[in-house]
Write a protein that holds these residues in place. Structure first.
Motif, mmCIF file in Angstrom:
data_model
loop_
_atom_site.group_PDB
_atom_site.id
_atom_site.type_symbol
_atom_site.label_atom_id
_atom_site.label_comp_id
_atom_site.label_asym_id
_atom_site.label_seq_id
_atom_site.Cartn_x
_atom_site.Cartn_y
_atom_site.Cartn_z
ATOM 1 N N LEU A 1 0.848 -1.180 0.000
ATOM 2 C CA LEU A 1 0.000 0.000 0.000
ATOM 3 C C LEU A 1 0.880 1.225 0.000
ATOM 4 O O LEU A 1 1.893 1.275 0.696
ATOM 5 C CB LEU A 1 -0.899 0.025 1.246
ATOM 6 N N PHE A 2 0.512 2.219 -0.768
ATOM 7 C CA PHE A 2 1.275 3.456 -0.783
ATOM 8 C C PHE A 2 0.911 4.298 0.444
ATOM 9 O O PHE A 2 -0.251 4.422 0.807
ATOM 10 C CB PHE A 2 0.993 4.248 -2.069
ATOM 11 N N VAL A 3 1.935 4.873 1.061
ATOM 12 C CA VAL A 3 1.760 5.647 2.284
ATOM 13 C C VAL A 3 2.211 7.072 2.045
ATOM 14 O O VAL A 3 3.252 7.306 1.447
ATOM 15 C CB VAL A 3 2.598 5.039 3.443
ATOM 16 N N ILE A 4 1.421 8.041 2.488
ATOM 17 C CA ILE A 4 1.810 9.451 2.370
ATOM 18 C C ILE A 4 2.785 9.771 3.484
ATOM 19 O O ILE A 4 2.494 9.589 4.668
ATOM 20 C CB ILE A 4 0.579 10.366 2.454
ATOM 21 N N TYR B 1 14.758 12.579 -3.300
ATOM 22 C CA TYR B 1 13.636 11.831 -3.866
ATOM 23 C C TYR B 1 12.834 11.074 -2.808
ATOM 24 O O TYR B 1 11.951 10.283 -3.136
ATOM 25 C CB TYR B 1 14.137 10.868 -4.942
ATOM 26 N N GLU B 2 13.151 11.320 -1.537
ATOM 27 C CA GLU B 2 12.401 10.770 -0.397
ATOM 28 C C GLU B 2 12.343 9.249 -0.402
ATOM 29 O O GLU B 2 11.314 8.649 -0.116
ATOM 30 C CB GLU B 2 10.988 11.382 -0.359
ATOM 31 N N ASP B 3 13.464 8.646 -0.737
ATOM 32 C CA ASP B 3 13.642 7.195 -0.701
ATOM 33 C C ASP B 3 12.453 6.414 -1.264
ATOM 34 O O ASP B 3 11.759 5.684 -0.535
ATOM 35 C CB ASP B 3 13.940 6.722 0.722
ATOM 36 N N PRO B 4 12.198 6.533 -2.554
ATOM 37 C CA PRO B 4 11.076 5.812 -3.163
ATOM 38 C C PRO B 4 11.242 4.298 -3.137
ATOM 39 O O PRO B 4 10.266 3.560 -3.339
ATOM 40 C CB PRO B 4 11.073 6.337 -4.602
ATOM 41 N N SER B 5 12.451 3.823 -2.868
ATOM 42 C CA SER B 5 12.677 2.368 -2.838
ATOM 43 C C SER B 5 11.835 1.701 -1.754
ATOM 44 O O SER B 5 11.502 0.516 -1.858
ATOM 45 C CB SER B 5 14.155 2.062 -2.620
ATOM 46 N N ARG B 6 11.458 2.456 -0.714
ATOM 47 C CA ARG B 6 10.637 1.890 0.357
ATOM 48 C C ARG B 6 9.239 1.529 -0.130
ATOM 49 O O ARG B 6 8.547 0.724 0.495
ATOM 50 C CB ARG B 6 10.525 2.890 1.515
ATOM 51 N N MET C 1 13.197 5.519 -9.714
ATOM 52 C CA MET C 1 12.332 4.869 -8.725
ATOM 53 C C MET C 1 11.187 5.795 -8.320
ATOM 54 O O MET C 1 10.047 5.359 -8.136
ATOM 55 C CB MET C 1 13.154 4.440 -7.511
ATOM 56 N N LYS C 2 11.482 7.098 -8.183
ATOM 57 C CA LYS C 2 10.435 8.068 -7.858
ATOM 58 C C LYS C 2 9.395 8.119 -8.973
ATOM 59 O O LYS C 2 8.183 8.172 -8.709
ATOM 60 C CB LYS C 2 11.066 9.448 -7.665
ATOM 61 N N ASN C 3 9.859 8.091 -10.217
ATOM 62 C CA ASN C 3 8.935 8.064 -11.352
ATOM 63 C C ASN C 3 8.036 6.838 -11.303
ATOM 64 O O ASN C 3 6.839 6.909 -11.590
ATOM 65 C CB ASN C 3 9.716 8.067 -12.670
ATOM 66 N N ALA C 4 8.648 5.703 -10.964
ATOM 67 C CA ALA C 4 7.880 4.462 -10.897
ATOM 68 C C ALA C 4 6.767 4.565 -9.860
ATOM 69 O O ALA C 4 5.616 4.193 -10.123
ATOM 70 C CB ALA C 4 8.806 3.293 -10.578
ATOM 71 N N VAL C 5 7.112 5.075 -8.688
ATOM 72 C CA VAL C 5 6.126 5.212 -7.617
ATOM 73 C C VAL C 5 5.027 6.192 -8.023
ATOM 74 O O VAL C 5 3.829 5.922 -7.860
ATOM 75 C CB VAL C 5 6.805 5.672 -6.309
ATOM 76 N N SER C 6 5.418 7.335 -8.575
ATOM 77 C CA SER C 6 4.427 8.363 -8.936
ATOM 78 C C SER C 6 3.505 7.906 -10.062
ATOM 79 O O SER C 6 2.376 8.392 -10.177
ATOM 80 C CB SER C 6 5.132 9.661 -9.340
#
Length: 528
Positions: A7-10, A123-128, A195-200
């Motif tokens: 689940l994505f978390v803000i 990039y706020e660690d998008p790997s998480r 990775m940030k692009n992938a998450v967004s």
């Protein structure tokens, strides 16, 4: 691992972010570097509260309120001037650059260690928020990454999720950017951006190739892989500009286990005993292989069986079939591309899918469909009974595997080879590739393969003496298109022409410049 319950978390906003809630102040980056014990000195000229909206090491990309990274042996002060002209507000480097005006700077002890620290924060660690799979090894990284993606895509599509992101030596597809790759593993700032692009864009998983250079030079520092795949090992990339010796190369590869949850190990690999020892750094281990225990030091007498066990390998009508036995299934698989050696790559992909509890029907469907550009691409002239194979094979292990596979799949054909070696790097390849190709080829055509600043005549001369030492005739033709044309035109009936080394690459490094160049496949289709 969290693939099925992801689940994505803000993220909770930090108090020193900018008003937009998307960017951090300059003092935040300074503090992080200080905490990492990387700062030598700094002078921010009252700009500590400046919001940073851009992070790059390319002065051409610098935008307003940017943080510019000075890196590389070829770095010039002109790049720094250009960066500030384009809107940079501070630079980070290992040395102070005197400009005609005062600019904020942070000097660090090691810029390569600093870069992932900065990128992770920016990039706020998008790997998480991603299920991240990293693949290393001397050969097979690209094919394995596409095998994994094919399986994951089959499953994710069935449950309404986006396709898996990929960072490979062929291309990057992150949901926002789709571009041709310039290196196997990008610099850390590019990695975090992808990775940030992938998450967004809604992706929940990504697979990436991890080169020995990326591990040695800190490009993946700070990343945590859910699965770290170790395919194989053989001597490669030994030169003053790469790795000093095999031990340096091997150790760099093994270090991936320090940053992965589960290690995925090929028991058929050389040095499997040492790879298994190093894999203890991971929290868990899964193994795969075909049971070639005679190559596994220490495990021969114990009869170690891989967790994902491939057996009954057959070649039928140009297709590779094999069975796989695991704790949950015993099924037959078919590969959509030739090359018996690809069974090991497929087993690695099956092992990863097994860890994520992907149902076996999606594994079968994915592997049956996938073909990889520039890897075992096969072209046939039925009139001349001639087969041409384009492959990226460029080191000893990949040459050994490829020639063994061709001999097995085309037992009555003559082999003709076209290849070269890069300039000023991986010198051991000249001996290894010359000897292997010379032993199994009716004729070898040596051509340019990224000669760089080294003369082609010197490179081809080095290779030729090994080709000649095993009694194989050869010809040196610098222009790659001309060499491929000659090999195809002169090949006898019932021959296999192997065009090796560049795969689907669209450039040649000549001198200091990377020049646009047709792919090997384009040449083959033109002349066949």
């Amino acid at each position: 691992m969290h693939f099925l319950i992801h689940l994505f978390v803000i993220m909770k906003k930090s108090t020193d972010k900018g008003e937009s809630g998307m960017h951090y102040m300059l003092k935040t980056y300074l503090k992080l570097l200080q905490q990492a014990n990387l700062v030598k000195s700094c002078c921010l000229y009252g700009k500590k509260d400046q919001i940073i909206e851009n992070l790059t090491f390319d002065s051409r990309e610098t935008m307003k309120r940017g943080l510019f990274i000075c890196k590389g042996a070829a770095f010039k002060i002109d790049y720094l001037r250009q960066a500030f002209k384009n809107g940079a507000v501070c630079y980070i480097g290992e040395e102070h650059f005197p400009l005609d005006y005062e600019v904020p700077y942070i000097l660090v002890k090691d810029i390569r260690k600093a870069m992932p620290v900065l990128a992770k924060q920016f990039y706020e660690d998008p790997s998480r928020e991603l299920d991240l799979v990293g693949i290393t090894g001397t050969k097979g990284k690209t094919t394995t990454s596409y095998y994994i993606k094919a399986i994951m895509d089959e499953y994710q599509k069935s449950i309404g999720l986006r396709s898996m992101g990929i960072i490979s030596s062929i291309e990057v597809k992150d949901g926002v950017e789709h571009k041709t790759s310039s290196m196997t593993t990008p610099e850390s700032m590019e990695l975090y951006r992808h990775m940030k692009n992938a998450v967004s864009s809604g992706k929940r998983s990504m697979v990436m190739e991890v080169s020995s250079q990326a591990l040695k030079y800190q490009r993946v520092r700070g990343l945590n892989f859910d699965v770290g795949v170790f395919l194989n090992i053989s001597e490669d990339h030994i030169s003053p500009s790469e790795h000093d010796d095999f031990e340096d190369y091997f150790s760099a590869k093994l270090s991936i286990f320090r940053q992965c949850q589960t290690a995925c190990i090929n028991l058929d690999s050389d040095k499997a005993d040492r790879i298994l020892q190093a894999s203890r750094l991971a929290k868990s281990v899964i193994t795969f292989g075909t049971g070639q225990a005679d190559r596994i030091d220490g495990d021969v007498k114990n009869g170690r069986i891989p967790d994902i066990f491939g057996y009954d390998i057959q070649q039928e009508k140009g297709r590779i079939n094999f069975r796989v036995k695991s704790g949950r299934f015993d099924e037959r698989f078919t590969l959509g591309m030739p090359g018996v050696f690809n069974v090991e790559n497929a087993l690695a992909a099956i092992a990863v899918a097994y860890l994520y509890h992907i149902p076996v029907e999606y594994m079968i469907a994915g592997l049956k469909k996938v073909k990889v550009k520039g890897r075992m691409e096969q072209y046939v002239s039925h009139k001349r009974r001639l087969t041409v194979i384009v492959d990226y094979a460029h080191n000893r292990l990949s040459f050994e595997k490829l020639f063994q596979s061709v001999l097995m799949e085309h037992p009555f054909s003559k082999i003709v080879s076209v290849f070269g070696c890069p300039g000023n790097k991986a010198y051991n390849r000249r001996r290894d590739l010359g000897l292997i190709a010379g032993l199994y080829s009716k004729k070898v055509y040596l051509s340019a393969d990224d000669p760089g600043e080294e003369q082609f005549t010197h490179i081809s001369g080095d290779i030729a003496r090994y080709v000649e030492s095993v009694g194989c005739p050869y010809e040196c033709i610098e222009n790659r298109g001309d060499a491929i044309k000659r090999a195809i035109e002169e090949a006898e009936e019932e021959s296999v022409v192997l065009v090796l080394g560049k795969g689907c690459e669209t450039h040649q490094k000549i001198g200091k410049v990377s020049c646009a160049y047709p792919t090997d496949a384009n040449f083959v289709k033109k002349y066949l």
